[in-house]
Design a protein around this motif. Structure first.
Motif, PDB file in Angstrom:
ATOM      1  N   ASP A  29       0.833  -1.215   0.000  1.00  0.00           N
ATOM      2  CA  ASP A  29       0.000   0.000   0.000  1.00  0.00           C
ATOM      3  C   ASP A  29       0.867   1.264   0.000  1.00  0.00           C
ATOM      4  O   ASP A  29       0.524   2.254  -0.655  1.00  0.00           O
ATOM      5  N   ARG A  30       1.988   1.230   0.713  1.00  0.00           N
ATOM      6  CA  ARG A  30       2.848   2.417   0.789  1.00  0.00           C
ATOM      7  C   ARG A  30       3.572   2.701  -0.527  1.00  0.00           C
ATOM      8  O   ARG A  30       3.840   3.854  -0.861  1.00  0.00           O
ATOM      9  N   MET A  31       3.898   1.679  -1.276  1.00  0.00           N
ATOM     10  CA  MET A  31       4.676   1.884  -2.494  1.00  0.00           C
ATOM     11  C   MET A  31       3.813   2.085  -3.741  1.00  0.00           C
ATOM     12  O   MET A  31       4.293   2.592  -4.750  1.00  0.00           O
ATOM     13  N   LYS A  32       2.520   1.728  -3.677  1.00  0.00           N
ATOM     14  CA  LYS A  32       1.649   1.815  -4.856  1.00  0.00           C
ATOM     15  C   LYS A  32       1.695   3.165  -5.553  1.00  0.00           C
ATOM     16  O   LYS A  32       1.790   3.225  -6.787  1.00  0.00           O
ATOM     17  N   PRO A  33       1.622   4.280  -4.816  1.00  0.00           N
ATOM     18  CA  PRO A  33       1.588   5.576  -5.515  1.00  0.00           C
ATOM     19  C   PRO A  33       2.843   5.873  -6.335  1.00  0.00           C
ATOM     20  O   PRO A  33       2.787   6.699  -7.251  1.00  0.00           O
TER      21      PRO A  33
ATOM     22  N   ASN B  23      11.919 -11.971  11.901  1.00  0.00           N
ATOM     23  CA  ASN B  23      12.579 -10.670  11.905  1.00  0.00           C
ATOM     24  C   ASN B  23      12.178  -9.889  10.657  1.00  0.00           C
ATOM     25  O   ASN B  23      12.246 -10.399   9.540  1.00  0.00           O
ATOM     26  N   THR B  24      11.787  -8.634  10.847  1.00  0.00           N
ATOM     27  CA  THR B  24      11.224  -7.823   9.757  1.00  0.00           C
ATOM     28  C   THR B  24      12.255  -6.989   9.002  1.00  0.00           C
ATOM     29  O   THR B  24      11.898  -6.276   8.082  1.00  0.00           O
ATOM     30  N   PHE B  25      13.537  -7.060   9.369  1.00  0.00           N
ATOM     31  CA  PHE B  25      14.473  -6.048   8.873  1.00  0.00           C
ATOM     32  C   PHE B  25      14.659  -6.065   7.355  1.00  0.00           C
ATOM     33  O   PHE B  25      15.112  -5.086   6.780  1.00  0.00           O
ATOM     34  N   SER B  26      14.268  -7.162   6.696  1.00  0.00           N
ATOM     35  CA  SER B  26      14.420  -7.202   5.241  1.00  0.00           C
ATOM     36  C   SER B  26      13.094  -7.370   4.511  1.00  0.00           C
ATOM     37  O   SER B  26      13.069  -7.727   3.334  1.00  0.00           O
ATOM     38  N   ASP B  27      11.985  -7.064   5.183  1.00  0.00           N
ATOM     39  CA  ASP B  27      10.681  -7.315   4.568  1.00  0.00           C
ATOM     40  C   ASP B  27      10.423  -6.429   3.346  1.00  0.00           C
ATOM     41  O   ASP B  27       9.838  -6.888   2.356  1.00  0.00           O
ATOM     42  N   GLU B  28      10.807  -5.152   3.405  1.00  0.00           N
ATOM     43  CA  GLU B  28      10.580  -4.275   2.262  1.00  0.00           C
ATOM     44  C   GLU B  28      11.348  -4.783   1.044  1.00  0.00           C
ATOM     45  O   GLU B  28      10.821  -4.847  -0.080  1.00  0.00           O
ATOM     46  N   ASP B  29      12.575  -5.129   1.263  1.00  0.00           N
ATOM     47  CA  ASP B  29      13.407  -5.666   0.197  1.00  0.00           C
ATOM     48  C   ASP B  29      12.832  -6.965  -0.355  1.00  0.00           C
ATOM     49  O   ASP B  29      12.772  -7.173  -1.570  1.00  0.00           O
ATOM     50  N   LEU B  30      12.392  -7.845   0.532  1.00  0.00           N
ATOM     51  CA  LEU B  30      11.859  -9.141   0.125  1.00  0.00           C
ATOM     52  C   LEU B  30      10.614  -8.973  -0.735  1.00  0.00           C
ATOM     53  O   LEU B  30      10.428  -9.684  -1.740  1.00  0.00           O
TER      54      LEU B  30
ATOM     55  N   GLU C  59      13.377   4.785  -4.646  1.00  0.00           N
ATOM     56  CA  GLU C  59      12.569   5.405  -5.695  1.00  0.00           C
ATOM     57  C   GLU C  59      11.089   5.100  -5.515  1.00  0.00           C
ATOM     58  O   GLU C  59      10.226   5.810  -6.048  1.00  0.00           O
ATOM     59  N   LEU C  60      10.776   4.048  -4.752  1.00  0.00           N
ATOM     60  CA  LEU C  60       9.385   3.656  -4.514  1.00  0.00           C
ATOM     61  C   LEU C  60       8.903   4.055  -3.124  1.00  0.00           C
ATOM     62  O   LEU C  60       7.861   3.593  -2.669  1.00  0.00           O
ATOM     63  N   GLY C  61       9.639   4.918  -2.450  1.00  0.00           N
ATOM     64  CA  GLY C  61       9.198   5.424  -1.152  1.00  0.00           C
ATOM     65  C   GLY C  61       9.482   4.511   0.014  1.00  0.00           C
ATOM     66  O   GLY C  61       8.926   4.711   1.108  1.00  0.00           O
ATOM     67  N   LEU C  62      10.358   3.530  -0.157  1.00  0.00           N
ATOM     68  CA  LEU C  62      10.701   2.607   0.915  1.00  0.00           C
ATOM     69  C   LEU C  62      12.117   2.899   1.420  1.00  0.00           C
ATOM     70  O   LEU C  62      12.748   3.863   1.029  1.00  0.00           O
ATOM     71  N   TYR C  63      12.603   2.073   2.321  1.00  0.00           N
ATOM     72  CA  TYR C  63      13.951   2.157   2.898  1.00  0.00           C
ATOM     73  C   TYR C  63      14.171   3.463   3.671  1.00  0.00           C
ATOM     74  O   TYR C  63      15.301   3.925   3.830  1.00  0.00           O
ATOM     75  N   GLU C  64      13.098   4.067   4.201  1.00  0.00           N
ATOM     76  CA  GLU C  64      13.270   5.256   5.028  1.00  0.00           C
ATOM     77  C   GLU C  64      13.845   4.887   6.396  1.00  0.00           C
ATOM     78  O   GLU C  64      14.532   5.688   7.020  1.00  0.00           O
ATOM     79  N   ASP C  65      13.536   3.703   6.869  1.00  0.00           N
ATOM     80  CA  ASP C  65      14.108   3.167   8.105  1.00  0.00           C
ATOM     81  C   ASP C  65      15.494   2.601   7.782  1.00  0.00           C
ATOM     82  O   ASP C  65      15.630   1.764   6.882  1.00  0.00           O
ATOM     83  N   PRO C  66      16.544   3.030   8.488  1.00  0.00           N
ATOM     84  CA  PRO C  66      17.889   2.523   8.173  1.00  0.00           C
ATOM     85  C   PRO C  66      18.001   1.007   8.295  1.00  0.00           C
ATOM     86  O   PRO C  66      18.809   0.394   7.599  1.00  0.00           O
ATOM     87  N   TYR C  67      17.203   0.405   9.170  1.00  0.00           N
ATOM     88  CA  TYR C  67      17.256  -1.044   9.294  1.00  0.00           C
ATOM     89  C   TYR C  67      16.680  -1.720   8.051  1.00  0.00           C
ATOM     90  O   TYR C  67      17.153  -2.797   7.635  1.00  0.00           O
TER      91      TYR C  67
ATOM     92  N   TYR D  59      16.859  -0.362   5.033  1.00  0.00           N
ATOM     93  CA  TYR D  59      17.907  -0.193   4.021  1.00  0.00           C
ATOM     94  C   TYR D  59      19.034  -1.191   4.267  1.00  0.00           C
ATOM     95  O   TYR D  59      19.587  -1.760   3.320  1.00  0.00           O
ATOM     96  N   PHE D  60      19.351  -1.405   5.532  1.00  0.00           N
ATOM     97  CA  PHE D  60      20.342  -2.428   5.857  1.00  0.00           C
ATOM     98  C   PHE D  60      19.838  -3.805   5.401  1.00  0.00           C
ATOM     99  O   PHE D  60      20.628  -4.653   4.970  1.00  0.00           O
ATOM    100  N   GLY D  61      18.528  -3.993   5.480  1.00  0.00           N
ATOM    101  CA  GLY D  61      17.952  -5.240   4.984  1.00  0.00           C
ATOM    102  C   GLY D  61      18.199  -5.416   3.492  1.00  0.00           C
ATOM    103  O   GLY D  61      18.483  -6.523   3.024  1.00  0.00           O
ATOM    104  N   MET D  62      18.107  -4.308   2.726  1.00  0.00           N
ATOM    105  CA  MET D  62      18.406  -4.375   1.296  1.00  0.00           C
ATOM    106  C   MET D  62      19.867  -4.733   1.063  1.00  0.00           C
ATOM    107  O   MET D  62      20.183  -5.605   0.239  1.00  0.00           O
ATOM    108  N   LEU D  63      20.769  -4.064   1.792  1.00  0.00           N
ATOM    109  CA  LEU D  63      22.188  -4.395   1.666  1.00  0.00           C
ATOM    110  C   LEU D  63      22.444  -5.849   2.068  1.00  0.00           C
ATOM    111  O   LEU D  63      23.251  -6.548   1.439  1.00  0.00           O
ATOM    112  N   SER D  64      21.763  -6.284   3.102  1.00  0.00           N
ATOM    113  CA  SER D  64      21.941  -7.660   3.558  1.00  0.00           C
ATOM    114  C   SER D  64      21.472  -8.655   2.511  1.00  0.00           C
ATOM    115  O   SER D  64      22.097  -9.700   2.304  1.00  0.00           O
ATOM    116  N   ALA D  65      20.347  -8.320   1.849  1.00  0.00           N
ATOM    117  CA  ALA D  65      19.846  -9.220   0.819  1.00  0.00           C
ATOM    118  C   ALA D  65      20.794  -9.277  -0.369  1.00  0.00           C
ATOM    119  O   ALA D  65      21.019 -10.343  -0.952  1.00  0.00           O
TER     120      ALA D  65
END
Length: 594
Positions: free
Chosen positions: A355-359, A414-421, A469-477, A479-485
């Protein structure tokens, strides 16, 4: 990951590479084009008859009552004859007389057939089961009544009962092949056999009414006539009680008492007969490149070093004072990153990310799939050994694409990589790429359902980089999840080649992962055992992602202010799955034309 991998390994349908283009004719010959179109249509139809389970996944119900014995020598010979016949027929087509789009299809079909024939030279049927890609897992999903196999009509139920008869025959062959393989040195690593055993035990368990294969009988529509409901319930009781439970009881006993003592302590595929040649084949299959195991290993080491540097920056941003290894442990165990009490909360969190990234999606993509999309929890019978994955919808859009999330212990989730996933497995990763390809009627049917892991998984990993670019990774954790992935995929280059070409042990690969990423130990163990079960597939992600990033950077540099990210994404997605060199040629031609 896309969830067709177990089937692709069994059907030997994945392909690599593309031949160099000879000069094309100035004017395509319409008669040759029509002949080629007929060949492609015949190929697709014959292929679905050879692989009826694939037809079911596409939403084509014509063959839902059958399942050839994929593990038999007769099927292997039939498949080889099929590929040889179509390769001969393809050779009778004048490629130079085709238009550019058909020339790409020609090359794709040629390499599909050649790679399938090369794959048929390996005795893969002697390793018929493992904890990650065994056919029992794919059939278990269908048996649940919530997969691709439909259960809407009386005919649907009868189709499934007939198909289960074929499946049971194939599992009998699996038992025979395990014995044959053990006698010839084709055996699983002990760690994988130990993970396979509880899966088989669960399919041998009673009571009958709670059995996975009995599930459709509990969902028979009330609209069925009473006598049909009673007949089907009786048939399912007989099928489960007299065939499935005894079959898996015997198979479990064999694996536990006879097969397990013969398993090997080594981890890599190089330890079986012709194992090194098989791994070289799998590298080409999954990366669509001619890279060697050594080149990929060195690339992985380089990427791991680069990503560790980026992770250090996040560690400093959140004010953590220990070293990076300590920060991994901190993230793995941080209570605030494990906030859920029920699996439903995990699913709801993914829906909230969507829902957060749709726009923002319309800023990056012109085209949106028509196929619906859902997030579901992974089924209990395979959850302990499963990774998050995407199961494509049907080609006609009647069945949604499904993002499966394993939640074996919700209190430890653990949710730290959910946005990336979500970006990788769901939107705009696998769901966009696969659904848009299936819906693209401009492509010949066989190209609408091909799967090149380097392209498909490369695209999904590339999509992980689109979070900001899609409005995610505002939480550093996050973003760390993206780097971790991304680190996770870089590590794969190191450990997969380490295990299968350098003699690394399972424990050595686990330790290397623990030292370089923040995944839990249980998750890392499951991942390493996955690489042991399907050698080479884990290499495709990073190889494909790096190529797409390279092509985007090249287009941005060449086109400057004229670069349109939506047009670039359209270009990458419009042709469906392609070998990486074909994709590169398309992008270079687009840049030149622009």
């Amino acid at each position: 990951m896309k969830q067709f991998l177990p089937l692709a390994l069994l059907f030997l349908l994945l392909i690599t590479g593309c031949s160099e283009d000879p000069p094309a004719a100035a004017t395509p010959d319409e008669a040759v084009g029509a002949e080629f179109a007929e060949l492609l249509e015949n190929y697709q139809e014959a292929r679905l008859q050879l692989n009826p389970l694939e037809a079911t996944y596409l939403g084509d119900d014509r063959y839902n009552d059958r399942m050839p014995n994929l593990l038999s020598q007769d099927y292997k010979a039939e498949s080889r004859g099929f590929y040889q016949d179509f390769l001969r027929r393809l050779g009778g087509i004048n490629r130079r007389a085709l238009d550019p789009t058909d020339q790409v299809s020609y090359d794709v079909l040629e390499w599909e057939l050649n790679m399938a024939l090369q794959g048929a030279d390996f005795a893969t049927e002697l390793l018929p089961l493992d904890q990650f890609s065994g056919i029992h897992l794919a059939f278990g999903q269908l048996a649940s009544g919530e997969g691709a196999q439909p259960f809407r009509t009386v005919e649907d139920y009868d189709n499934w009962l007939a198909r289960v008869d074929d499946f049971a025959t194939m599992m009998d062959t699996a038992r025979v092949n395990l014995e044959r393989g053990a006698a010839k040195g084709y055996v699983l690593p002990r760690a994988l056999a130990l993970k396979l055993l509880p899966q088989l035990e669960s399919l041998a368990a009673e009571p009958l009414e709670d059995h996975l294969f009995y599930s459709p009988a509990t969902m028979i529509p009330d609209t069925f006539p009473t006598e049909e409901r009673e007949r089907l319930q009786g048939a399912f009781r007989g099928m489960v009680g007299q065939r499935i439970i005894p079959l898996f009881t015997n198979l479990t006993q064999y694996v536990r008492d006879e097969y397990l003592p013969q398993t090997r302590e080594s981890s890599g595929i190089a330890e079986i007969p012709r194992g090194k040649a098989y791994y070289d084949y799998l590298i080409k299959l999954y990366t669509t490149t001619d890279m060697s195991a050594e080149e990929i290993h060195e690339l992985g080491l380089s990427e791991v070093a680069r990503l560790r540097s980026e992770m250090e920056k996040v560690k400093q941003e959140v004010g953590f004072e220990g070293d990076l290894q300590a920060f991994f442990d901190y993230v793995r165990t941080k209570p605030e990153l494990m906030p859920f009490d029920s699996p439903d909360e995990v699913i709801a969190n993914f829906n909230d990310i969507y829902d957060r990234m749709k726009p923002q999606l319309e800023k990056l993509f012109n085209k949106v799939p028509k196929t619906e999309f859902e997030v579901r929890r992974t089924e209990a019978f395979r959850e302990a050994s499963a990774s998050a994955e995407y199961n494509p919808g049907s080609q006609d859009g009647s069945r949604p694409g499904i993002f499966y999330v394993p939640i074996p212990k919700v209190e430890e989730y653990n949710t730290f990589s959910d946005e990336d996933l979500f970006l990788h497995e769901a939107i705009p990763g696998h769901h966009y790429q696969i659904s848009l390809t299936q819906e693209n009627e401009a492509l010949p049917d066989f190209r609408r359902n091909l799967w090149y892991s380097a392209y498909g998984e490369g695209w999904a990993l590339y999509c992980e980089s689109l979070g900001k670019e899609l409005g995610l990774y505002e939480d550093p954790y996050q973003y760390f999840g993206m780097l971790s992935a991304e680190m996770h995929r870089a590590i794969r280059l190191v450990v997969d080649t380490g295990i299968h070409s350098k003699g690394w042990s399972r424990e050595q690969a686990i330790q290397y992962s623990l030292e370089n990423e923040a995944e839990s130990e249980a998750s890392i163990i499951a991942e390493i055992e996955r690489y042991m079960a399907i050698p080479g597939q884990a290499l495709s992600y990073k190889v494909g992602q790096l190529k797409i990033l390279e092509l985007r950077a090249r287009a941005e540099a060449e086109l400057g202010n004229d670069f349109d990210i939506r047009a670039f994404h359209d270009l990458v997605l419009e042709g469906g799955c392609l070998p990486l060199n074909v994709l590169e040629r398309k992008v270079d031609e687009w840049i030149e034309a622009a």
